[in-house]
Structure formats: structure tokens, C-alpha cells
Enzyme design. Structure first.
Site, PDB file in Angstrom:
ATOM      1  N   PRO A 132      43.280  47.614  41.721  1.00 48.78           N
ATOM      2  CA  PRO A 132      43.698  48.832  40.971  1.00 48.78           C
ATOM      3  C   PRO A 132      44.756  49.621  42.121  1.00 48.78           C
ATOM      4  O   PRO A 132      45.525  50.554  41.170  1.00 48.78           O
ATOM      5  CB  PRO A 132      42.663  49.318  40.663  1.00 48.78           C
ATOM      6  CG  PRO A 132      40.571  48.533  40.297  1.00 48.78           C
ATOM      7  CD  PRO A 132      41.570  47.442  41.875  1.00 48.78           C
ATOM      8  N   SER A 136      51.674  45.426  44.683  1.00 49.29           N
ATOM      9  CA  SER A 136      51.772  44.305  45.587  1.00 49.29           C
ATOM     10  C   SER A 136      51.447  43.904  46.900  1.00 49.29           C
ATOM     11  O   SER A 136      51.523  42.500  47.963  1.00 49.29           O
ATOM     12  CB  SER A 136      53.508  43.607  45.171  1.00 49.29           C
ATOM     13  OG  SER A 136      54.191  43.898  43.859  1.00 49.29           O
ATOM     14  N   ARG A 284      73.073  35.610   8.641  1.00 49.89           N
ATOM     15  CA  ARG A 284      73.568  36.576   7.854  1.00 49.89           C
ATOM     16  C   ARG A 284      74.698  37.281   7.636  1.00 49.89           C
ATOM     17  O   ARG A 284      75.441  36.631   9.178  1.00 49.89           O
ATOM     18  CB  ARG A 284      73.047  38.120   9.133  1.00 49.89           C
ATOM     19  CG  ARG A 284      73.642  39.237   9.360  1.00 49.89           C
ATOM     20  CD  ARG A 284      72.660  40.072   8.354  1.00 49.89           C
ATOM     21  NE  ARG A 284      72.808  41.518   8.108  1.00 49.89           N
ATOM     22  CZ  ARG A 284      72.543  42.594   7.408  1.00 49.89           C
ATOM     23  NH1 ARG A 284      71.731  42.033   6.622  1.00 49.89           N
ATOM     24  NH2 ARG A 284      72.343  44.009   7.450  1.00 49.89           N
ATOM     25  N   GLU A 379      53.318  37.314  39.596  1.00 49.73           N
ATOM     26  CA  GLU A 379      52.951  36.325  40.267  1.00 49.73           C
ATOM     27  C   GLU A 379      54.342  37.454  40.569  1.00 49.73           C
ATOM     28  O   GLU A 379      55.166  36.240  41.762  1.00 49.73           O
ATOM     29  CB  GLU A 379      53.975  35.553  39.471  1.00 49.73           C
ATOM     30  CG  GLU A 379      52.088  33.838  39.795  1.00 49.73           C
ATOM     31  CD  GLU A 379      51.346  34.233  38.710  1.00 49.73           C
ATOM     32  OE1 GLU A 379      51.415  35.134  37.836  1.00 49.73           O
ATOM     33  OE2 GLU A 379      50.756  33.402  38.450  1.00 49.73           O
TER      34      GLU A 379
END
Length: 401
Positions: A132, A136, A284, A379
Site C-alpha cells: 500500500p 514503485s 458515419r 508492470e
């Protein structure tokens, strides 16, 4: 077949695997992905289909019941799966990181016990580094293991486990000071433990609690959880590789595989966003003609396609580098950084092409718009990738004398 994101030099076996996966994605994932995602429902039927295809054993050696395929094959399969629904690629990613770490670093007993069951999907893997308060900064891990006879007692709180609830095996990185005197560098006093548990939430084994799913903006369906250890007792034979103090290196090796995976996911999501954008632009009409005939939209499509192609090429290069046995942290970092950033940009351009309808949950691009940001973080953030890339470049281009 679409012209973008093609890969030269594939074997007949690789092409057959990819064709099978692409067909599965088109028939079994894309038609149901948005509905399941809006309900935040675990895609059990899809997962069962992946098990039948043998994808949980894709990179596991044949001697353990897997297919023995390369990281490149795996990454290209992930790209296809993420094109259908990124959450499904997350379900197999953490499984393969753990299987890879076992294959590369496990004891023979650990390989013999876990890998055959993982190849069949009977054991499903998750891995856990983050906590927590550390973000990094892996060196700041506070979860710890204390030796007690033939066991270790683990205590601490981990965060952001993909497959935290549905997995039955978690590779957990903790600090282990036993055998590492005070003053030892933090990364040399970390150990990876192989923690077996029952799938589910609550107390899944004595001393181990998975509180519940974290409610997320996107990346739904797959469960993301915390993991709380309070006196969790693990036998010494469940230290990955049988020796403490090697956990940081084992995890970083696994994360290199994970970064190629995230790059592949970015490629898949970007490719799907391009497909949706180029299709909508031809349907469209404004000012009497399809918006695809307006130069401004053609410029967007050109930029989007170029980014898809560039990200795919870098991802393939990083996977092939790892497969060759060479160091690939530079290539994996570059691929992850570029693919995730380009994915965000391609998805946003497809969103803009859809105009107001892109904001509607009836359109698939709305889901992709919420999923893409996860790739900027998973990651390792862009900032972490740039640190890795910068350091490696200075190693390669160090001035002599």
C-alpha cells in the site's frame, strides 16, 4: 486478414496457434466482452475455453505437460486476446509470470510439483510485489518473513494482486533478514515464497486473508485484490529456488516477461481501437459523405495505424531478444513504454472519431477508453521505464577513458 501488426518469420506451428486464438477471440470473447465488463463478471466460460486450448501451458516445457512455446508466441497470443478483452489477457499474464519464475528459478521438486498442474490450469498463479505505501519503490517493502524451525512466518500487507481471489498459488516477495546481516542492501535481503491457497475471498488459509475485489475504473472482470498475511506459516521448501535473498532478482526476471506482456496488451487494445475507428469512420456520414473521406479523419487514421505498427514491431523485438537468451530489459522497457503510451493515444483518437457516441456504453470504444490507462501503470509506470532505459543506455554508451 488485416495488414497491420503482422509478424514475419513465424513457423507453421506458431501461425496455427495464432489462427486458433484469433478465431476464439472473434467468436467467444468479442461478442460478450462488453456485457461481462459492465457487470464486472469473471469470464469463467472464456477461461474454460482457454484451458481447453492449452493456453495455460503455452510456455511451460513439454516435459511438464505444456506446449513449450516461446515468449514471442505467448506475446502474440496475448496481443490477440487483449484485442478481444484486455481483462482476459490479465488472467493468463500473472499465471505465466509465476510459471516462468518456477521454470527459471525453482528447485526440481518445485518444478515437478507445480508446473504440470499449472500447464493444465488446475493451479492458477498470481504474483505480489507491491504494498500500500511503496508504489514503485520495491526496496521499501516492509512485509517480512521470520525463520521458525523448518518454517517461515510471514506478516504484512500486499496490494494490487491480479487474480488474487481466483488464483491458487501466489509468488509473494517479502523481506527476509535471516542470513543477511544488518546493512545488507535491501534488494539482497528479499525472498520469494510460493504460497498455496484456496481460491476465493476471506481467510483462504490460516494466516492469509484476501479481503475482496478492488472496485476499478476499468480492467473489470478479472479480480484485483489485497493480500494480508498475519502469522502465515510457510514451509522452507516453498522458498522459490530453495535459497533466501534471491527474491528481488527472481521477481525482476519475471517482470521482464510481464513488461513484454503489457506491451502486447497495449498492441492488442490499440489494434482493436483502430479497427473500431476505421469501421465507424466509414459508416458515419457528415456533410453528405462518410467522415472517412474527410482529410482530418484520414490523418487520424494514418497516425493511429502507424502507432499500432510501431508498437507491434518493438514488442516483437523485445520478445525475440528474451527468447534468444540475451538481456532484454532495455528492449522490454522501451516496448512497454511505447506500446502503453501509443495505446492510450490510439484509443483516444478512436474515441474522438466516434464523437458523442464514444461516450455511450453501447459502444465498445467506451470500454477501451477506461481500460487503456491501466497499461500506463502496470508492470512499472512510464517514469520507471524511462529510468530503466536511461540507465541501460548509459551502460551501453559509456565514454571510455
Amino acid at each position: 486478414m488485416a495488414r497491420l501488426a503482422q509478424t514475419a518469420g513465424l513457423t507453421d506451428v506458431q501461425q496455427e496457434i495464432l489462427s486458433t486464438v484469433r478465431d476464439f477471440v472473434d467468436k467467444e470473447i468479442i461478442p460478450v466482452a462488453t456485457e461481462l465488463e459492465h457487470r464486472d463478471e469473471y469470464p469463467q466460460q472464456i477461461v474454460d475455453g482457454l484451458k481447453e486450448l492449452g493456453l495455460f501451458g503455452l510456455m511451460i516445457p513439454e516435459e511438464y505437460g505444456g506446449l513449450g512455446e516461446s515468449l514471442l508466441t505467448y506475446a502474440l497470443c496475448v496481443e490477440e486476446i487483449a484485442r478481444g478483452w484486455m481483462s482476459v489477457s490479465g488472467i493468463i499474464n500473472t499465471h505465466f509470470i509465476v510459471a516462468y519464475m518456477l521454470k527459471q528459478h525453482g528447485t526440481q521438486e518445485q518444478k515437478d510439483y507445480f508446473l504440470p498442474k499449472m500447464a493444465l490450469g488446475e493451479i492458477r498463479g498470481a504474483f505480489s510485489m507491491s504494498e500500500p505505501g511503496l508504489g514503485s519503490d520495491v526496496s521499501a517493502i516492509t512485509s517480512k518473513a521470520v525463520k521458525d524451525g523448518d518454517e517461515y512466518v510471514l506478516t504484512g500487507q500486499k496490494m494490487w494482486l491480479t487474480n488474487g481471489g481466483t488464483s491458487s498459488l501466489v509468488a509473494v516477495l517479502v523481506r527476509s533478514d535471516e542470513g543477511h546481516p544488518e546493512g545488507t542492501a535491501p534488494h539482497k535481503s528479499m525472498t520469494t515464497f510460493l504460497v498455496e491457497k484456496e481460491p476465493g475471498f476471506g481467510e483462504v488459509r490460516p494466516g492469509l486473508t484476501i479481503p475482496g475485489k478492488i472496485d476499478k475504473m476499468g480492467y473489470k472482470g478479472v479480480d484485483t485484490t489485497e493480500l494480508i498475511m498475519d502469522g502465515l506459516r510457510i514451509p522452507a521448501n516453498r522458498v522459490l529456488g530453495g535459497v533466501t535473498g534471491r527474491g528481488f532478482y527472481q521477481m525482476m526476471d519475471g517482470v521482464e516477461v510481464g513488461r513484454v506482456n503489457v506491451a502486447a496488451r497495449g498492441c492488442g487494445v490499440a489494434q482493436r481501437a483502430f479497427e473500431l475507428g476505421v469501421s465507424y469512420a466509414q459508416q458515419r456520414h457528415t456533410f453528405g459523405k462518410p467522415i472517412a473521406q474527410h482529410q482530418a479523419i484520414q490523418f487520424k487514421l494514418a497516425e493511429m495505424a502507424t502507432k499500432v505498427e510501431a508498437a507491434h514491431a518493438m514488442m516483437v523485438n523485445a520478445a525475440r531478444k528474451k527468447d534468444s537468451g540475451e538481456r532484454n530489459d532495455l528492449e522490454a522497457g522501451m516496448a512497454k513504454y511505447l506500446a502503453s503510451e501509443y495505446c492510450k493515444e490510439v484509443v483516444e483518437d478512436a474515441f474522438r472519431i466516434h464523437g458523442g457516441y464514444g461516450f455511450s456504453k453501447e459502444y465498445e470504444i467506451e470500454r477501451l477508453y477506461r481500460e487503456a490507462p491501466m497499461l500506463l501503470i502496470g508492470e512499472g509506470t512510464a517514469e520507471i521505464q524511462k529510468m530503466i532505459i536511461g540507465r541501460r543506455l548509459l551502460e551501453e554508451y559509456r565514454l571510455q577513458g
